[in-house]
Write a protein that holds these residues in place. Structure first.
Motif, PDB file in Angstrom:
ATOM      1  N   UNK A 463      10.661   9.659 -17.542  1.00 18.34           N
ATOM      2  CA  UNK A 463      10.246   8.380 -16.972  1.00 18.34           C
ATOM      3  C   UNK A 463      11.441   7.617 -16.414  1.00 18.34           C
ATOM      4  N   UNK A 464      12.572   7.676 -17.106  1.00 16.68           N
ATOM      5  CA  UNK A 464      13.750   6.947 -16.668  1.00 16.68           C
ATOM      6  C   UNK A 464      14.262   7.457 -15.336  1.00 16.68           C
ATOM      7  N   UNK A 465      14.335   8.793 -15.188  1.00 19.02           N
ATOM      8  CA  UNK A 465      14.912   9.358 -13.972  1.00 19.02           C
ATOM      9  C   UNK A 465      14.003   9.171 -12.764  1.00 19.02           C
ATOM     10  N   UNK A 466      12.743   8.836 -12.994  1.00 18.97           N
ATOM     11  CA  UNK A 466      11.812   8.635 -11.885  1.00 18.97           C
ATOM     12  C   UNK A 466      11.416   7.168 -11.755  1.00 18.97           C
ATOM     13  N   UNK A 467      12.222   6.261 -12.254  1.00 18.74           N
ATOM     14  CA  UNK A 467      11.854   4.850 -12.301  1.00 18.74           C
ATOM     15  C   UNK A 467      11.545   4.289 -10.916  1.00 18.74           C
ATOM     16  N   UNK A 468      12.387   4.576  -9.906  1.00 20.11           N
ATOM     17  CA  UNK A 468      12.157   4.038  -8.584  1.00 20.11           C
ATOM     18  C   UNK A 468      10.902   4.643  -7.955  1.00 20.11           C
ATOM     19  N   UNK A 469      10.694   5.950  -8.182  1.00 18.86           N
ATOM     20  CA  UNK A 469       9.519   6.605  -7.613  1.00 18.86           C
ATOM     21  C   UNK A 469       8.236   5.974  -8.126  1.00 18.86           C
ATOM     22  N   UNK A 470       8.232   5.582  -9.385  1.00 19.93           N
ATOM     23  CA  UNK A 470       6.991   5.037  -9.939  1.00 19.93           C
ATOM     24  C   UNK A 470       6.601   3.720  -9.274  1.00 19.93           C
ATOM     25  N   UNK A 471       7.567   2.901  -8.850  1.00 11.27           N
ATOM     26  CA  UNK A 471       7.231   1.642  -8.181  1.00 11.27           C
ATOM     27  C   UNK A 471       6.617   1.889  -6.809  1.00 11.27           C
ATOM     28  N   UNK A 472       7.126   2.886  -6.102  1.00 12.98           N
ATOM     29  CA  UNK A 472       6.515   3.230  -4.817  1.00 12.98           C
ATOM     30  C   UNK A 472       5.098   3.748  -5.018  1.00 12.98           C
ATOM     31  N   UNK A 473       4.885   4.511  -6.098  1.00 11.14           N
ATOM     32  CA  UNK A 473       3.547   5.000  -6.393  1.00 11.14           C
ATOM     33  C   UNK A 473       2.594   3.860  -6.703  1.00 11.14           C
ATOM     34  N   UNK A 474       3.046   2.893  -7.497  1.00 13.62           N
ATOM     35  CA  UNK A 474       2.176   1.778  -7.861  1.00 13.62           C
ATOM     36  C   UNK A 474       1.831   0.930  -6.640  1.00 13.62           C
ATOM     37  N   UNK A 475       2.793   0.711  -5.751  1.00 14.59           N
ATOM     38  CA  UNK A 475       2.495  -0.034  -4.530  1.00 14.59           C
ATOM     39  C   UNK A 475       1.469   0.699  -3.678  1.00 14.59           C
ATOM     40  N   UNK A 476       1.604   2.028  -3.598  1.00 14.60           N
ATOM     41  CA  UNK A 476       0.621   2.818  -2.855  1.00 14.60           C
ATOM     42  C   UNK A 476      -0.747   2.738  -3.527  1.00 14.60           C
ATOM     43  N   UNK A 477      -0.758   2.760  -4.859  1.00  8.17           N
ATOM     44  CA  UNK A 477      -2.010   2.664  -5.608  1.00  8.17           C
ATOM     45  C   UNK A 477      -2.705   1.336  -5.333  1.00  8.17           C
TER      46      UNK A 477
END
Length: 565
Positions: A463-477
């Motif tokens: 989860x830590x290493x993908x922290x930035x990716x998760x925000x882009x995913x949530x915005x897309x969601x």
């Protein structure tokens, strides 16, 4: 009561609204607002009717009028009162769950004190409340009282999210605890939040909640009786998508094969693990003829590819995706099958999750996560059946409230109709999938923690290493939520503001690589569109970090500043 305690704590305390001690004007305003919307406190109006009147009615009532009435100073001048009493108002009244936007429009700096009480205790109090003229209290039943509590909780979450009001959730049970230390800690939090000097921790009479429950009248059972677990029934397909979880596989698979519900087919999958996972999986296949093996020749790159492959293999009426590092109570499958068999409209059933550590020891209930995100756990304290669309619009828009797939049983036909999760997403594909699936029917929930959700170093590192990716995913969601109109625009915008706060607090945890710096710059531009206070939030985080660094450098014992100040 709370208001009286705050007033007693300091002579110049600003107003606190409370159901039994509030000024008559405030009580009249709240009741008038509800009447204009066609309801009352015990028969709340619909959300649409409520929002239609909150922006237009009682427009002649100004903040200065209310302040003069409350302070008892009819000639007071607003600017002078603001200088004399700079603290923000503290609002505390159950009806504010419904009317908060009206008050915030007049007092934008107001804070909400959210006194929470056990759902069953509230229902019991409503049912035993003395009859009052025009309140129709004699018409309340256990089920309608239960629905009333749920409506207030839902409205409270919506109000604080949409208005962005700061709020402090405080448990009534803590304020009234017979444990002096617990009671004092709760009252200290209230006084500090209100910005007044500490008073006596005795706004309520201490009560022994355990004794009250032991001597109750048994109404709790009729609010949500559990279904008898099924011993056998339709075929359930269990898929176990594994990657590098060899240490946890024996416990995982044992909790599947030993389920009291026996009519299952089990697919053990491996996504090219570098550990000895395949040896463990093969040993279980040799022991149980219900087990099939499916090993990938190359890593798929996403757990949702495994979901897709497993769902294509599955032949059962129901589907259980049992993550390879979790475990389950042995009656979970039987409980969920019984729920889905009894309700053809339900597309999934899930139980509460308990977080466990690497050794399988309990850490906390997922209710703690709900409390952090929503400020309340009332919705998840009892068994419920709910419309999936309502769950998405009111709660899943803010967070994935289904902790993980291991605690869920899907109706396979609905799973196939919804389509597989986004296989290009790393962390939030399940969140989007649940939102899409729940458009198709109802959800069944059980408050018992039958699923054990394991957190360990590998999970946290991923989860830590993908922290930035998760925000882009949530915005897309959230863009999909907006386009598909799964939630109204106010809720989607509130969710975006909340995510911007998560990002502001976490952006400095990521390594300062070129990729992360570019990602943060892009996220800043995106979040600035939705949150006008984003610069202030980032500044607070920076000041907090600077203070902690200075404290460590010079050995200061305590910090007077925090990011939430």
């Amino acid at each position: 009561m709370v208001a009286k305690a705050l007033h007693d704590a300091v002579a110049s305390a600003d107003v606190a609204l409370d159901r039994q001690q509030e000024p008559e004007l405030a009580s009249g305003i709240n009741e008038a607002l509800l009447r204009h919307a066609g309801g009352s406190w015990w028969q709340p109006p619909s959300q649409d009717a409520l929002e239609a009147v909150l922006t237009g009615v009682l427009s002649e009532v100004r903040a200065s009028d209310i302040q003069r009435q409350v302070t008892g100073k009819p000639d007071a001048r607003p600017l002078r009162e603001r200088l004399l009493h700079p603290r923000p108002w503290v609002l505390e009244d159950p009806r504010l769950c419904l009317t908060l936007p009206w008050w915030r429009s007049r007092f934008p700096r107001a804070r909400v004190l959210w006194i929470q009480r056990d759902r069953d205790a509230i229902v019991e109090s409503l049912l035993h409340r003395p009859e009052v003229d025009d309140e129709a209290m004699n018409e309340l039943t256990a089920s309608t009282a239960h629905a009333l509590v749920e409506r207030y909780d839902e409205a409270a979450i919506r109000s604080v999210k949409v208005t962005g009001a700061p709020f402090l959730p405080v448990r009534y049970e803590a304020l009234t605890s017979v444990d002096e230390e617990e009671r004092r800690a709760a009252w200290t939090a209230v006084y500090e939040y209100a910005g007044v000097e500490r008073g006596k921790p005795d706004g309520f009479d201490p009560r022994d909640r355990a004794a009250e429950l032991a001597g109750g009248d048994g109404r709790k059972g009729e609010l949500g009786a559990s279904l008898p677990p099924a011993a056998d029934g339709p075929l359930v397909s269990v898929i176990v998508p594994n990657y590098n979880h060899a240490p946890y596989l024996d416990a995982r698979i044992r909790s599947i094969v030993d389920q009291t519900y026996k009519n299952v087919e089990i697919l053990l999958m491996d996504d090219c693990s570098p550990d000895n996972s395949r040896e463990v999986l093969k040993s279980w296949a040799a022991r149980d003829d219900r087990v099939t093996l499916l090993f990938n020749d190359a890593n798929s790159g996403s757990p949702f590819h495994q979901w897709q492959k497993g769902a294509r293999w599955a032949q059962g009426k129901y589907l259980w995706i049992a993550e390879s590092d979790d475990v389950a109570e042995l009656d979970m499958l039987a409980t969920h099958v019984a729920a889905l068999e009894s309700n053809e409209r339900a597309v999934l059933a899930y139980s509460q999750s308990e977080i466990i550590d690497e050794e399988g020891q309990p850490v906390s209930s997922w209710n703690e996560q709900y409390r952090v995100i929503f400020g309340s756990t009332v919705h998840w304290e009892s068994r419920f059946t709910a419309q999936g669309k309502d769950e998405v619009a009111n709660r899943i828009v803010f967070s994935n409230t289904i902790p993980n797939a291991s605690g869920v049983l899907f109706r396979k036909s609905a799973f196939d109709e919804a389509g597989v999760p986004e296989t290009t997403w790393k962390l939030n594909g399940d969140w989007l999938f649940y939102a899409r699936l729940l458009q198709l029917g109802e959800v069944e929930f059980f408050p018992e923690a039958r699923n054990k959700f394991r957190l360990h170093r590998q999970t946290q590192r991923m989860r830590s290493t993908k922290a930035m990716a998760t925000f882009f995913e949530v915005l897309a969601l959230l863009k999909i939520f907006e386009t598909e109109q799964w939630a109204d625009s106010k809720m989607v915008q509130a969710a975006r503001r909340e995510v911007s706060g998560w990002w502001a607090r976490s952006m400095f945890h990521a390594p300062p690589t070129t990729g992360n710096l570019k990602a943060n710059a892009k996220l800043y531009r995106e979040f600035a569109r939705y949150n006008p206070r984003i610069n202030r939030m980032i500044l607070r985080v920076l000041l907090s970090k600077a203070w902690r660094f200075a404290k460590r450098s010079v050995g200061i014992p305590s910090a007077p500043f925090s990011a939430g100040s």
